[in-house]
Design a protein around this motif. Structure first.
Motif, PDB file in Angstrom:
ATOM      1  N   PRO A 252       0.820  -1.224   0.000  1.00 43.91           N
ATOM      2  CA  PRO A 252       0.000   0.000   0.000  1.00 43.91           C
ATOM      3  C   PRO A 252       0.850   1.268   0.000  1.00 43.91           C
ATOM      4  N   TRP A 253       1.489   1.540  -1.138  1.00 41.62           N
ATOM      5  CA  TRP A 253       2.437   2.650  -1.205  1.00 41.62           C
ATOM      6  C   TRP A 253       1.788   3.985  -0.848  1.00 41.62           C
ATOM      7  N   ALA A 254       0.581   4.226  -1.341  1.00 40.91           N
ATOM      8  CA  ALA A 254      -0.074   5.511  -1.066  1.00 40.91           C
ATOM      9  C   ALA A 254      -0.304   5.710   0.426  1.00 40.91           C
ATOM     10  N   SER A 255      -0.774   4.643   1.085  1.00 38.32           N
ATOM     11  CA  SER A 255      -1.004   4.732   2.538  1.00 38.32           C
ATOM     12  C   SER A 255       0.294   4.895   3.302  1.00 38.32           C
ATOM     13  N   ILE A 256       1.330   4.201   2.841  1.00 37.24           N
ATOM     14  CA  ILE A 256       2.641   4.305   3.505  1.00 37.24           C
ATOM     15  C   ILE A 256       3.177   5.724   3.394  1.00 37.24           C
ATOM     16  N   LEU A 257       3.159   6.275   2.189  1.00 33.18           N
ATOM     17  CA  LEU A 257       3.781   7.578   1.956  1.00 33.18           C
ATOM     18  C   LEU A 257       2.969   8.740   2.513  1.00 33.18           C
ATOM     19  N   THR A 258       1.700   8.504   2.857  1.00 37.80           N
ATOM     20  CA  THR A 258       0.882   9.571   3.467  1.00 37.80           C
ATOM     21  C   THR A 258       0.657   9.342   4.958  1.00 37.80           C
ATOM     22  N   LEU A 260       1.316   9.846   8.615  1.00 41.57           N
ATOM     23  CA  LEU A 260       1.976  10.826   9.480  1.00 41.57           C
ATOM     24  C   LEU A 260       2.871  10.168  10.534  1.00 41.57           C
ATOM     25  N   PRO A 261       2.467   9.023  11.138  1.00 36.08           N
ATOM     26  CA  PRO A 261       3.380   8.359  12.079  1.00 36.08           C
ATOM     27  C   PRO A 261       4.706   7.952  11.427  1.00 36.08           C
ATOM     28  N   LEU A 262       4.658   7.581  10.135  1.00 31.86           N
ATOM     29  CA  LEU A 262       5.907   7.259   9.437  1.00 31.86           C
ATOM     30  C   LEU A 262       6.752   8.510   9.252  1.00 31.86           C
ATOM     31  N   TRP A 263       6.132   9.620   8.875  1.00 30.86           N
ATOM     32  CA  TRP A 263       6.903  10.853   8.680  1.00 30.86           C
ATOM     33  C   TRP A 263       7.457  11.384   9.996  1.00 30.86           C
ATOM     34  N   ALA A 264       6.792  11.068  11.102  1.00 32.47           N
ATOM     35  CA  ALA A 264       7.354  11.425  12.411  1.00 32.47           C
ATOM     36  C   ALA A 264       8.677  10.697  12.637  1.00 32.47           C
ATOM     37  N   ILE A 265       8.715   9.405  12.244  1.00 30.59           N
ATOM     38  CA  ILE A 265       9.964   8.638  12.359  1.00 30.59           C
ATOM     39  C   ILE A 265      11.019   9.203  11.417  1.00 30.59           C
ATOM     40  N   VAL A 266      10.597   9.578  10.189  1.00 26.39           N
ATOM     41  CA  VAL A 266      11.532  10.139   9.205  1.00 26.39           C
ATOM     42  C   VAL A 266      12.236  11.375   9.770  1.00 26.39           C
ATOM     43  N   VAL A 267      11.443  12.301  10.314  1.00 21.82           N
ATOM     44  CA  VAL A 267      12.016  13.555  10.832  1.00 21.82           C
ATOM     45  C   VAL A 267      12.942  13.283  12.018  1.00 21.82           C
ATOM     46  N   ALA A 268      12.518  12.397  12.925  1.00 23.49           N
ATOM     47  CA  ALA A 268      13.352  12.070  14.084  1.00 23.49           C
ATOM     48  C   ALA A 268      14.651  11.399  13.654  1.00 23.49           C
ATOM     49  N   HIS A 269      14.545  10.458  12.706  1.00 23.19           N
ATOM     50  CA  HIS A 269      15.712   9.712  12.236  1.00 23.19           C
ATOM     51  C   HIS A 269      16.709  10.644  11.545  1.00 23.19           C
ATOM     52  N   ILE A 399      12.676   3.643   3.761  1.00 18.83           N
ATOM     53  CA  ILE A 399      12.239   5.023   3.528  1.00 18.83           C
ATOM     54  C   ILE A 399      12.859   5.971   4.541  1.00 18.83           C
ATOM     55  N   THR A 400      12.741   5.640   5.821  1.00 21.44           N
ATOM     56  CA  THR A 400      13.257   6.557   6.855  1.00 21.44           C
ATOM     57  C   THR A 400      14.779   6.661   6.789  1.00 21.44           C
ATOM     58  N   ASN A 401      15.446   5.543   6.510  1.00 21.50           N
ATOM     59  CA  ASN A 401      16.908   5.563   6.468  1.00 21.50           C
ATOM     60  C   ASN A 401      17.427   6.274   5.231  1.00 21.50           C
ATOM     61  N   GLY A 449       4.193  10.999  16.597  1.00 26.29           N
ATOM     62  CA  GLY A 449       4.519   9.576  16.676  1.00 26.29           C
ATOM     63  C   GLY A 449       3.355   8.735  17.185  1.00 26.29           C
ATOM     64  N   ARG A 450       3.283   7.470  16.782  1.00 27.67           N
ATOM     65  CA  ARG A 450       2.265   6.527  17.227  1.00 27.67           C
ATOM     66  C   ARG A 450       2.923   5.210  17.622  1.00 27.67           C
ATOM     67  N   GLY A 451       2.174   4.358  18.354  1.00 27.55           N
ATOM     68  CA  GLY A 451       2.772   3.122  18.860  1.00 27.55           C
ATOM     69  C   GLY A 451       2.014   1.854  18.555  1.00 27.55           C
ATOM     70  N   VAL A 452       1.007   1.906  17.672  1.00 22.92           N
ATOM     71  CA  VAL A 452       0.229   0.704  17.357  1.00 22.92           C
ATOM     72  C   VAL A 452       0.229   0.474  15.854  1.00 22.92           C
ATOM     73  N   VAL A 453      -0.129  -0.753  15.468  1.00 24.38           N
ATOM     74  CA  VAL A 453      -0.199  -1.104  14.056  1.00 24.38           C
ATOM     75  C   VAL A 453      -1.241  -0.230  13.357  1.00 24.38           C
ATOM     76  N   GLN A 454      -0.839   0.373  12.247  1.00 32.99           N
ATOM     77  CA  GLN A 454      -1.739   1.259  11.510  1.00 32.99           C
ATOM     78  C   GLN A 454      -2.749   0.461  10.691  1.00 32.99           C
ATOM     79  N   PRO A 455      -3.943   1.002  10.469  1.00 30.67           N
ATOM     80  CA  PRO A 455      -5.001   0.263   9.762  1.00 30.67           C
ATOM     81  C   PRO A 455      -4.572  -0.270   8.397  1.00 30.67           C
ATOM     82  N   TRP A 456      -3.759   0.489   7.666  1.00 31.95           N
ATOM     83  CA  TRP A 456      -3.351   0.053   6.331  1.00 31.95           C
ATOM     84  C   TRP A 456      -2.330  -1.092   6.365  1.00 31.95           C
ATOM     85  N   ALA A 457      -1.809  -1.408   7.560  1.00 28.20           N
ATOM     86  CA  ALA A 457      -0.740  -2.409   7.665  1.00 28.20           C
ATOM     87  C   ALA A 457      -1.240  -3.780   8.091  1.00 28.20           C
ATOM     88  N   VAL A 458      -2.566  -3.945   8.282  1.00 33.43           N
ATOM     89  CA  VAL A 458      -3.117  -5.235   8.697  1.00 33.43           C
ATOM     90  C   VAL A 458      -4.213  -5.653   7.736  1.00 33.43           C
TER      91      VAL A 458
END
Length: 468
Positions: A252-258, A260-269, A399-401, A449-458
């Protein structure tokens, strides 16, 4: 019931992965120390043999260590050589995560590090041919090593029970600190007693030994491991069963790239790595050109910060999983608190380093505290990919790395451009920039940041409730 940790296949994988990251980081940082000895310090502006602070006692070297070539590279060329690794490293991050998910991580990770080993062995030849050839070899090393973290994350998505993630992953990734801790002082000793070329030959041989062990002892999943106990196999598979979406070609590339919890990791990393890579590549230069340490002292003192970083990473992993296991705090709270400690702490002490003047004891102490506190992020944003999307963890880390590699590409170049005269004031600018970026990343991750599995990932989007 949990399978015992002692003599288990998952912990065997963790320790062998630790050895693998030891090799990867030893090969990455050995040039930082060797560079001090590769330069002709008598005839190039900006490479003067005198330091800002009074030089420390410099013991006489054995005569036979003067056989290696030295080069007339100015500070700008040095910056490009030290940063070139990351230009290759960024290219294989996302492909590494995708290929590991589709074909398995074992051979991708193994052959990636083996490729880095081969080009490390060719480094002295490349340096003799010219700076351009050395840059090309370092780029190729980066291409090989770029798959390591995404492939490792993809492998842990199949091997790490959710409540053991912090423990298993911090053991594995602490190899990065161990590789740095051993490679920096040992490289200094090798340069002192032999010459700089042996730095690359010795660590290359260590890498070949790791590859042989990895090839014969590791399997992609618990289901294909020939020596795992049935109890451990069932324990791992049952705990992961609820989190995984079916493996297939659809991502699910569209869900991954949009997300926000992933982009929080990107900015922190990205933010954390700016400070980390600045120190990783330029700390030996700072020790030599500003604080006045000899090549023999330089490596050992440059390694001190990473000893503390490795120790706090492992201890933090144990504490993080304990807090989650006992339900004292939710996963997201643990990840954010550990990230805040691991980013604000280093920012404060890296700024303090620039104001110690020539008090080298205080400077080394602050550098050590700064990097040590940074080890806490190993149980923070650094493994948050497995919390929010375990099935796509390798791709997410790719992506984050990719973004987090940019500081390694531009950080050393910018830092060397700002420190042409190697004054303390110039280095203060470098430290202030690193601290400011770190603070911004910590704030952004805390908010988003978030700490649970995102809806698009299950497979079943209603199986998890997204909470702050």
């Amino acid at each position: 019931p949990p399978a015992p940790a002692c003599c288990s296949s998952r912990y065997a994988l963790s320790f062998l992965s630790c050895y693998g990251f030891f090799v990867a980081y030893a090969l990455r940082v050995n040039l930082s120390v060797a560079m001090v000895d590769m330069l002709n310090n008598t005839g190039v502006s900006g490479n003067t043999s005198t330091s800002v602070c009074p030089a420390h006692f410099n013991p006489p070297r054995p005569k036979h260590n003067h056989t290696a070539s030295v080069y007339d590279w100015d500070s700008e060329t040095q910056g490009w050589i030290l940063g070139s690794f990351f230009y290759g490293y960024i290219l294989t991050q996302i492909p590494g995560g995708y290929l590991a998910r589709k074909y398995g991580a074992k051979w991708l990770l193994g052959l990636g590090i083996l490729g880095t080993v081969v080009f490390t062995l060719l480094t002295p030849v490349a340096a003799d041919l010219g700076a351009g050839y050395l840059i090309a070899v370092r780029v190729l090393e980066g291409i090989g090593e770029g798959v390591t973290f995404p492939a490792m994350h993809a492998m842990w998505a199949s091997w790490a029970p959710p409540l053991e993630r912090s423990r298993l992953l911090t053991i594995a990734y602490t190899g990065a600190q161990l590789g740095t801790v051993v490679a920096l002082p040992l490289s200094g000793q090798i340069c002192f007693y032999l010459d700089w070329t042996w730095v690359f030959y010795i660590f290359g041989i260590v890498g070949i030994v790791w590859f042989i062990l990895w090839a014969f002892l590791v399997s992609n999943t618990p289901s294909t491991h020939p020596r795992i106990s049935e109890q451990e196999r069932l324990y791992i598979l049952s705990t992961l069963n609820k989190e995984h979406s079916p493996l297939g070609n659809h991502i699910p590339w569209a869900s991954i790239l949009t997300s926000l919890p992933l982009w929080a990791i990107v900015v922190a990393h990205f933010s954390y790595n700016w400070t980390f890579y600045t120190l990783l590549t330029l700390l030996p230069t700072y020790m030599s050109n500003v604080l006045g340490f000899s090549i023999k002292e330089n490596g050992a003192l440059s390694a001190l910060p990473y000893i503390g970083c490795g120790l706090l990473a492992v201890l933090g992993g144990q504490l993080a999983d304990y807090l989650r296991e006992k339900r004292f705090y939710r996963t997201v709270v643990v990840r954010k608190v550990f990230s805040l400690i691991g980013m604000i702490g280093p920012a404060v002490f890296i700024v303090a380093v620039g104001h110690t003047g020539c008090n080298y004891i205080l400077a080394v102490a602050f550098l050590t505290i700064s990097s040590s506190l940074g080890g806490m992020v190993a149980s923070g944003f650094n493994i948050n990919h497995l919390d929010i999307a375990p099935s796509y963890a390798g791709i997410l880390l790719g992506i984050t790395n990719s973004f987090a590699t940019i500081p390694g590409m531009v950080g050393p170049v910018i830092a060397r451009a700002l420190t042409k005269n190697n004054t303390i004031e110039e280095w203060q600018s470098v430290f202030y920039i690193s601290a400011g970026i770190n603070l911004f990343g910590a704030a952004f991750y805390t908010v988003f940041g978030r700490g649970v599995v995102q809806p698009w990932a299950v497979h079943n989007p209603h199986s998890h409730e997204d909470i702050l």
